[in-house]
Design an enzyme around this catalytic site. Sequence first.
Site, PDB file in Angstrom:
ATOM      1  N   TYR A   1      10.080   3.520   8.818  1.00 50.32           N
ATOM      2  CA  TYR A   1       9.255   2.537   8.110  1.00 50.32           C
ATOM      3  C   TYR A   1       8.135   3.332   7.444  1.00 50.32           C
ATOM      4  CZ  TYR A   1       6.694  -1.932   7.697  1.00 50.32           C
ATOM      5  OH  TYR A   1       6.012  -3.033   7.242  1.00 50.32           O
TER       6      TYR A   1
ATOM      7  N   LYS B   1      12.797  -2.790   7.003  1.00 47.10           N
ATOM      8  CA  LYS B   1      12.214  -4.021   7.568  1.00 47.10           C
ATOM      9  C   LYS B   1      13.197  -4.645   8.559  1.00 47.10           C
ATOM     10  CE  LYS B   1       8.308  -4.617   5.060  1.00 47.10           C
ATOM     11  NZ  LYS B   1       6.982  -5.009   5.526  1.00 47.10           N
TER      12      LYS B   1
ATOM     13  N   ASP C   1       6.750 -11.886   2.640  1.00 50.70           N
ATOM     14  CA  ASP C   1       6.096 -11.056   3.644  1.00 50.70           C
ATOM     15  C   ASP C   1       4.790 -10.460   3.128  1.00 50.70           C
ATOM     16  OD1 ASP C   1       5.933  -9.595   6.065  1.00 50.70           O
ATOM     17  OD2 ASP C   1       6.740  -7.833   5.048  1.00 50.70           O
ATOM     18  N   ASP C   2       4.749 -10.075   1.870  1.00 47.25           N
ATOM     19  CA  ASP C   2       3.556  -9.395   1.348  1.00 47.25           C
ATOM     20  C   ASP C   2       2.376 -10.352   1.213  1.00 47.25           C
ATOM     21  OD1 ASP C   2       4.647  -6.683   0.909  1.00 47.25           O
ATOM     22  OD2 ASP C   2       6.046  -7.836  -0.307  1.00 47.25           O
TER      23      ASP C   2
ATOM     24  N   ARG D   1       7.869  -3.309  -6.836  1.00 44.90           N
ATOM     25  CA  ARG D   1       6.583  -2.802  -6.293  1.00 44.90           C
ATOM     26  C   ARG D   1       6.852  -2.366  -4.860  1.00 44.90           C
ATOM     27  NH1 ARG D   1       4.315  -3.387  -1.878  1.00 44.90           N
ATOM     28  NH2 ARG D   1       3.620  -5.543  -1.859  1.00 44.90           N
TER      29      ARG D   1
ATOM     30  N   ASN E   1      -0.212   1.161   1.451  1.00 39.57           N
ATOM     31  CA  ASN E   1       0.826   2.061   1.972  1.00 39.57           C
ATOM     32  C   ASN E   1       1.478   2.833   0.832  1.00 39.57           C
ATOM     33  OD1 ASN E   1       0.630   1.016   4.658  1.00 39.57           O
ATOM     34  ND2 ASN E   1       1.725  -0.797   3.982  1.00 39.57           N
TER      35      ASN E   1
ATOM     36  N   GLU F   1      10.400  -9.447  -0.317  1.00 40.74           N
ATOM     37  CA  GLU F   1       9.626  -8.242  -0.023  1.00 40.74           C
ATOM     38  C   GLU F   1       9.430  -7.388  -1.272  1.00 40.74           C
ATOM     39  OE1 GLU F   1       8.681  -7.654   3.352  1.00 40.74           O
ATOM     40  OE2 GLU F   1       7.360  -6.207   2.393  1.00 40.74           O
ATOM     41  N   ASP F   2       8.209  -6.975  -1.474  1.00 45.90           N
ATOM     42  CA  ASP F   2       7.879  -5.964  -2.484  1.00 45.90           C
ATOM     43  C   ASP F   2       8.353  -6.314  -3.893  1.00 45.90           C
ATOM     44  OD1 ASP F   2       6.687  -4.784  -0.339  1.00 45.90           O
ATOM     45  OD2 ASP F   2       7.717  -2.862  -0.496  1.00 45.90           O
TER      46      ASP F   2
HETATM   47  N1  LIG Z   1      -0.730  -3.316   5.426  1.00 44.67           N
HETATM   48  C1  LIG Z   1       0.231  -4.143   5.092  1.00 44.67           C
HETATM   49  O1  LIG Z   1       0.866  -4.779   5.931  1.00 44.67           O
HETATM   50  C2  LIG Z   1       0.558  -4.336   3.655  1.00 44.67           C
HETATM   51  C3  LIG Z   1       0.088  -3.504   2.705  1.00 44.67           C
HETATM   52  N2  LIG Z   1       0.400  -3.713   1.405  1.00 44.67           N
HETATM   53  C4  LIG Z   1      -0.064  -2.726   0.451  1.00 44.67           C
HETATM   54  O2  LIG Z   1      -0.988  -3.326  -0.420  1.00 44.67           O
HETATM   55  C5  LIG Z   1      -0.932  -2.680  -1.669  1.00 44.67           C
HETATM   56  C6  LIG Z   1      -0.942  -3.751  -2.747  1.00 44.67           C
HETATM   57  O3  LIG Z   1       0.196  -4.560  -2.662  1.00 44.67           O
HETATM   58  P1  LIG Z   1       0.312  -5.834  -3.613  1.00 44.67           P
HETATM   59  O4  LIG Z   1      -0.904  -6.647  -3.529  1.00 44.67           O
HETATM   60  O5  LIG Z   1       1.580  -6.498  -3.319  1.00 44.67           O
HETATM   61  O6  LIG Z   1       0.371  -5.142  -5.028  1.00 44.67           O
HETATM   62  P2  LIG Z   1      -0.013  -5.734  -6.419  1.00 44.67           P
HETATM   63  O7  LIG Z   1       0.588  -4.852  -7.423  1.00 44.67           O
HETATM   64  O8  LIG Z   1       0.292  -7.189  -6.444  1.00 44.67           O
HETATM   65  O9  LIG Z   1      -1.609  -5.617  -6.468  1.00 44.67           O
HETATM   66  C7  LIG Z   1      -2.308  -4.432  -6.604  1.00 44.67           C
HETATM   67  C8  LIG Z   1      -3.752  -4.777  -6.935  1.00 44.67           C
HETATM   68  O10 LIG Z   1      -4.519  -3.587  -6.932  1.00 44.67           O
HETATM   69  C9  LIG Z   1      -5.269  -3.533  -8.146  1.00 44.67           C
HETATM   70  N3  LIG Z   1      -5.516  -2.138  -8.485  1.00 44.67           N
HETATM   71  C10 LIG Z   1      -4.616  -1.180  -8.801  1.00 44.67           C
HETATM   72  N4  LIG Z   1      -5.244  -0.017  -9.015  1.00 44.67           N
HETATM   73  C11 LIG Z   1      -6.560  -0.265  -8.837  1.00 44.67           C
HETATM   74  C12 LIG Z   1      -7.720   0.525  -8.931  1.00 44.67           C
HETATM   75  N5  LIG Z   1      -7.651   1.823  -9.220  1.00 44.67           N
HETATM   76  N6  LIG Z   1      -8.905  -0.055  -8.694  1.00 44.67           N
HETATM   77  C13 LIG Z   1      -8.986  -1.360  -8.376  1.00 44.67           C
HETATM   78  N7  LIG Z   1      -7.924  -2.151  -8.274  1.00 44.67           N
HETATM   79  C14 LIG Z   1      -6.734  -1.604  -8.508  1.00 44.67           C
HETATM   80  C15 LIG Z   1      -4.438  -4.251  -9.172  1.00 44.67           C
HETATM   81  O11 LIG Z   1      -5.265  -4.631 -10.255  1.00 44.67           O
HETATM   82  P3  LIG Z   1      -4.747  -5.516 -11.477  1.00 44.67           P
HETATM   83  O12 LIG Z   1      -4.567  -6.896 -10.907  1.00 44.67           O
HETATM   84  O13 LIG Z   1      -5.857  -5.438 -12.452  1.00 44.67           O
HETATM   85  O14 LIG Z   1      -3.469  -4.890 -11.937  1.00 44.67           O
HETATM   86  C16 LIG Z   1      -3.916  -5.404  -8.326  1.00 44.67           C
HETATM   87  O15 LIG Z   1      -4.850  -6.437  -8.267  1.00 44.67           O
HETATM   88  C17 LIG Z   1       0.295  -1.779  -1.635  1.00 44.67           C
HETATM   89  O16 LIG Z   1      -0.112  -0.446  -1.486  1.00 44.67           O
HETATM   90  C18 LIG Z   1       1.051  -2.212  -0.412  1.00 44.67           C
HETATM   91  O17 LIG Z   1       1.704  -1.135   0.212  1.00 44.67           O
HETATM   92  C19 LIG Z   1       1.145  -4.772   0.986  1.00 44.67           C
HETATM   93  C20 LIG Z   1       1.661  -5.634   1.906  1.00 44.67           C
HETATM   94  C21 LIG Z   1       1.452  -5.443   3.316  1.00 44.67           C
HETATM   95  C1  LIG Z   2       3.884  -3.179   4.590  1.00 47.41           C
HETATM   96  C2  LIG Z   2       4.312  -3.766   3.344  1.00 47.41           C
HETATM   97  O1  LIG Z   2       4.975  -4.792   3.346  1.00 47.41           O
HETATM   98  C3  LIG Z   2       3.957  -3.146   2.113  1.00 47.41           C
HETATM   99  O2  LIG Z   2       3.228  -2.171   2.110  1.00 47.41           O
HETATM  100  O3  LIG Z   2       4.390  -3.660   1.078  1.00 47.41           O
HETATM  101 MG   LIG Z   3       5.867  -5.154   1.487  1.00 51.18          MG
END
Ligand SMILES: NC(=O)C1=CN([C@@H]2O[C@H](COP(=O)(O)OP(=O)(O)OC[C@H]3O[C@@H](n4cnc5c(N)ncnc54)[C@H](OP(=O)(O)O)[C@@H]3O)[C@@H](O)[C@H]2O)C=CC1
Ligand SMILES: CC(=O)C(=O)O
Ligand SMILES: [Mg+2]
Length: 564
Positions: A88, A159, A251-252, A141, A395, A230-231
């Site tokens: 993972y 997963k 999940d996200d 993503r 991540n 997912e993703d």
């Molecule tokens: N810990 C956990 O369990 C989980 C962690 N994650 C992690 O969260 C992260 C985001 O996932 P997700 O929300 O789905 O992705 P998205 O692509 O939906 O969102 C990313 C966000 O980050 C913003 N962003 C990107 N670069 C920058 C920067 N340099 N400065 C400020 N903001 C920035 C984007 O801005 P804009 O809207 O302007 O494009 C957007 O709002 C991933 O790395 C994922 O691995 C996700 C799910 C679970």
């Molecule tokens: C953990 C997870 O779901 C992610 O980083 O997208």
């Molecule tokens: Mg995910």
Amino acid sequence: MSRGSGSPFRPYDTSFTNDVRKALGIRGLMPPVVESFELQKNRCLEQIAMKTTSIDKYMYLSNLRNTNTDLFYRLLIDNMREITPLVYTPVVGEACQKWSHIYTQPEGLYLSWSDRGNLRNVLENWPAEEVDIVVVTDGSRILGLGDLGVNGMGIPVGKLALYVGCAGIDPRKTLPITIDMGTNNEGNLGDPMYLGTKMHRVTEEDELEFLDEMMIALNDRWPGLVVQFEDFKNPFPSLERYKNTYTAFNDDIQGTGAVILGGVMSGFGRSGIPLAEQRLVFMGAGSAAVGVAKQIVELFIKNGMTEDEARRKFWLVDSKGLVTNDRGDHLAEHKLFFSRDDNSGQQFASLEEVVDYVKPTALMGLCTTGGVFTESIIKKMAAMNEHPLIFPLSNPVHKSECTFEQAMKWTDGKVIFASGSPFPAYTHNGVEHIPGQGNNMYVFPGIGLGAILCQSTHISQDMIYASAAGLAKSVNDEEKAKGWLYPDLRRIREVSVVVAREVIRAAQAGNLDRKKNLQRLNDAELDEFIKKAMYDPCEPSSSHIASRVPSGSSSPVSEERGRF
Ligand SMILES: NC(=O)C1=CN([C@@H]2O[C@H](COP(=O)(O)OP(=O)(O)OC[C@H]3O[C@@H](n4cnc5c(N)ncnc54)[C@H](OP(=O)(O)O)[C@@H]3O)[C@@H](O)[C@H]2O)C=CC1
Ligand SMILES: CC(=O)C(=O)O
Ligand SMILES: [Mg+2]
């Protein structure tokens, strides 16, 4: 009989007793010693230790999962802390980036754009009679690594491995799916080995139509199965479309929301700051950030705030700065709820400016950008708060907004910390501290298990909230005394029982459960029922093997050879 993410056969398995070997006609096809799981696991651990790169360890474990499913899961379950990072996050991220180059064998179903109109027939090719749960991605993503196209298959595979290891879902009833809608990753398009269709992504509308067909086809072949999305780069439309029609969740948005809600339920208490005084800055305003913020809004509302009071506790920052109504750009729909209108025309482009302006009690990182929680920002958080809550949740590891060591050093050990990917322990003032891992893996296995066992018609918001409450309840006194926000990963199967139970209770309360007889069980009885339903790989006995040999087959070894 199926293979899928797990072959039911254990060819040449040195744990087969002599009786089993005789019955199967496979004497002599393996060394004579009959081994225990314990010995076999030790050999696996030795072999993993001999591999010098993470990707070699990942490939070794993938092969083990496909050739000796029970041993793989015994190894995972008994070495959760050591093996999870290899199957993972973080290693699965690297595996996805290299997927087309490290590919050796099929491990899931690829549904391509060119298969549209014919998806029901393609599903017929999946060799398992029964499927309880699907994890599906479009690869757009993958973690914080961007659009990886079909190389994202490592995510549904990983997963589902956790569904099996953490919650005892039967591996033979799991189905990883990657939908191949093209990719906008030019590296993939130019890579002769790329395994997906070489075209740019279809439009979002076309993809939704494809998903409509997929959901109908899946539910036609396996009625009522659970589907985890997912993703996806933009997961909101599919969640809105399917959450009230199918047993589906994202999940996200929802899993991440629940796991972080579970963590802050404990974290807010430790910080000593009342809910009414909490101020949360989020770096990132995407699916995960909005999912987390909305779950915490629900906590605030349940504790007496109005929705408006609750949403005003959040400041979201995206790639253009603080999300405000008057920033001058067109805000995506999902950002509107949290968009600020109290900035008096002022715009804040950087996180540090926002931190200065808001003076937050908590900082959440979900922005896919490593290192943005700088020394200066973290030191400000420590100056403003006795115990700042700092959660770098992106991540894999190199996308984390800061490391555990940095957060500890820059706050002089005061931080309340959780990260998305695992970090090593850090010793501060002679005391070893173990970082919390705020990763949706603490809840999605239990959500899926609960939904499967009570045969819920949908996965409601109440069920998601209940999973967070179940997770928070699962932190035991010893863990609390150490200041942990999440339970020890080695207890994850116990945690999944509690999460599944709470999810089932919420389904029952919402009248979403089809399996009504579980309503008669008290909590202890329900826990027992859940535990008994969980797959727990054991050493093979004659009857165990016999039950897995298809009638008419004399040897699973010869039967199995050449499949796929
Ligand atoms: N810990 C956990 O369990 C989980 C962690 N994650 C992690 O969260 C992260 C985001 O996932 P997700 O929300 O789905 O992705 P998205 O692509 O939906 O969102 C990313 C966000 O980050 C913003 N962003 C990107 N670069 C920058 C920067 N340099 N400065 C400020 N903001 C920035 C984007 O801005 P804009 O809207 O302007 O494009 C957007 O709002 C991933 O790395 C994922 O691995 C996700 C799910 C679970
Ligand atoms: C953990 C997870 O779901 C992610 O980083 O997208
Ligand atoms: Mg995910």
